[in-house]
Design a protein around this motif. Structure first.
Motif: not given
Lengths: 315, 281
Positions: B5-11, A87-96
């Motif tokens: 503190s989580l990293k953000s995905p790009p816009g 459900r939060q795939g993009a956000m999760a992958r940003a951490q990986i």
């Protein structure tokens, strides 16, 4: 020799203390008739270096790719830093930071520098000087074309890609595969530095546990799609021991043990057991049967993993 | 770890920017090939003009060539990616539909640039040869009474726009196919077999009528491809006694716009549906 059976159903530990950076909840995946993941509940504590061991085909890669939401589970779900990986795939992958197990690198016509520059576009806060440091440490030429890289260079390049955006969670599939000893040490040194810098978490799948012995603090073992054990390394070392004992002529050892017997061997009058269980309980059982315990030695990580992977009785 | 503190995905714009750069590197091989072809054709054209004294006149038919280019272009844009496997694009911290749409948009942008570049080259060559753009074509128009009327016709500005709109529509349809069909060759073969079977079992003239409606109807695809030139052309006996082409009516910008809106809408809907397809194994 009389077989020793556990006196009770003995189950290896598969639960850890949270909070978890990576977790799956009864994750199950079938590819046709083949069960690739069988209700796997992986728990990687925050800040841990978790070594996921298992033979080829045990389900390690399927599990890792499920964390990247590349596998549609039949049941269960996965989380990375509390983020639902679907459900939060993009956000999760940003951490990986992910290093695939395959040696085939994408876009072979690009140069390393071009690829890294493109990759930087997807990670806000990309630090080009840090990437320069990584490529220098791993002896990679930014002008080299990806198609011309050897297997070892490709693995180093993939490691740089995984580390380059300083991810809080690293997922590495066979990271030392294809590296010569010098580069393996360099790569592991970089991993240590990364951990010191970020306080991040590493989930590392391998079937060469000895190569990452110096880093690992948690261990999970997969077999036939099941996670048969996951535990802190110190527990592994205190619970899984090789007992050497001898006794009078004809002595066959205790008939029952309140522990999990992993392996058994006999040499003359000496019997050797590899047992998971409380040391005192095992020693008392051996002595009560008339034997004398000569030594009880912990196994190295690789020996322990190999012994546990081989044991067919473990369910 | 806390939410902060989580990293953000790009816009989205950062993703599009990265995709435009990535696609430009992917298409470099095709760009070199194109430059080579244009150089060879330029040399050929110069010899032709110098030796035979011919002139080159820019033709609207170049739009058909661009449409074919648009049809094949997605396979170049997606080279190196594997839409139905562990593709590098699906590993990035982007929603996968956004990633697929951004890559398609980036490819579309480069398609427009390539078509424009070829068109400018073509127009330049035509102007240098003394030809240039067509003016005052003499055409026959069939009047409402059925008589033939000679008219002088100059292609209108909107007809030149069809040259660039057509490849975009074919590109979007082909991109949708690439992103939605795991086995496009099998689907193509299946489609051909199904068409063949229909042609055999369907009543006489059924297939012709379907194809005619799709291509030449009020919203037919011909309007998108050529601005409706096929639709308005008919064979007649000319006053000279020969058989020739006359127009049923004058080319119509409104019909083109209506057909373009319909086919573009259909292509975009197909693309969004294809991009939304799950990429999980």
């Amino acid at each position: 020799m009389t077989p020793i059976t556990p006196t009770a159903e003995y189950v290896l530990p598969t639960g850890l203390q949270g909070p978890f950076a990576v977790s799956t909840h009864a994750l199950t995946k079938r590819f046709g008739a083949a069960l690739a993941l069988d209700a796997v509940s992986l728990q990687v504590p925050e800040g841990a270096v978790y070594v996921l061991a298992g033979a080829n085909g045990a389900g390690k890669t399927t599990l890792l790719t499920a964390l990247l939401d590349l596998v549609r589970p039949d049941e269960g779900r996965a989380e990375v830093l509390g983020l639902d990986t679907h459900r939060q795939g993009a956000m999760a992958r940003a951490q990986i930071g992910y290093m695939p197990g395959s040696v085939t690198a994408a876009f072979p016509w690009l140069r390393i520098g071009q690829f890294l520059s493109l990759l930087g576009g997807y990670y806000p806060g990309w630090d080009a000087s840090y990437v320069g440091h990584l490529t220098e440490r791993l002896d990679l030429d930014l002008n080299a074309r990806i198609r011309g890289l050897s297997k070892g260079q490709t693995r180093r390049f993939q490691l740089v890609c995984a580390l380059s955006h300083r991810p809080p969670v690293l997922i590495l599939d066979e990271p030392t595969d294809g590296l010569d000893p010098e580069m393996r040490d360099e790569a592991l040194g970089l991993l240590s530095e990364h951990l010191a810098d970020t306080g991040g978490t590493v989930l590392l799948a391998t079937h060469h546990a000895y190569e990452v012995e110096g880093l690992a603090d948690h261990v999970g073992i997969m077999r036939a799609g099941r996670l048969i054990l996951q535990t802190p390394r110190e527990v592994l070392q205190s619970q899984l021991l090789i007992y050497r004992a001898d006794g009078p002529e004809g002595w066959a050892g205790p008939a029952h043990l309140d522990a999990q017997v992993i392996a058994r061997a006999r040499s003359g009058r000496e019997i050797q057991w590899t047992v998971w269980g409380d040391k005192r309980t095992v020693e008392q059982a051996i002595e009560a049967s008339g034997g004398v315990v000569r030594s009880a030695t912990p196994l190295g990580l690789d020996q322990a993993v190999t012994a546990l992977m081989r044991t067919k009785e473990l369910r | 770890m806390t939410e902060h503190s989580l990293k953000s995905p790009p816009g989205f714009w950062a993703v599009l920017d990265a995709q435009v750069r990535s696609t430009s590197l992917t298409l470099r091989r095709e760009a070199f090939l194109l430059v080579f072809l244009l150089v060879v054709m330029t040399v050929g054209a110069i010899f032709d003009v110098m030796l035979d004294g011919g002139v080159i006149v820019v033709s609207l038919d170049i739009g058909l060539l661009f449409a074919v280019l648009g049809l094949m272009f997605p396979w170049a844009v997606w080279r190196g990616e594997r839409p139905f496997d562990v593709s590098p694009l699906w590993l990035l911290p982007i929603h996968r539909r956004t990633a697929a749409l951004a890559r398609t948009m980036a490819g579309g942008l480069w398609l427009v640039v390539i078509c424009q570049s070829i068109f400018i080259w073509y127009a330049g060559l035509a102007i240098i040869s003394g030809g240039g753009f067509p003016t005052h074509e003499v055409r026959y128009l069939v009047t409402s009474g059925g008589a033939l009327q000679r008219i002088s016709w100059t292609p209108e500005v909107w007809q030149w726009l069809t040259v660039f709109a057509a490849p975009l529509v074919t590109y979007l349809f082909a991109s949708a196919a690439l992103l939605s069909l795991r086995y496009p060759i099998r689907w193509l073969a299946g489609g051909l077999i199904a068409t063949l079977i229909l042609a055999i079992v369907a009543p006489n003239g059924f297939m012709e009528s379907v194809i005619e409606r799709l291509m030449l109807g009020p919203l037919g695809f011909d309007h998108v491809l050529t601005g409706g030139r096929e639709d308005i052309e008919m064979l007649v006996r000319l006053p000279t006694g020969e058989t020739g082409v006359a127009w049923r009516r004058l080319p119509d910008a409104e019909r083109w716009l209506a057909a373009l809106a319909a086919w573009l809408g259909l292509a975009l809907a197909a693309l969004v549906a294809a991009a939304s397809r799950s990429r999980r194994l």
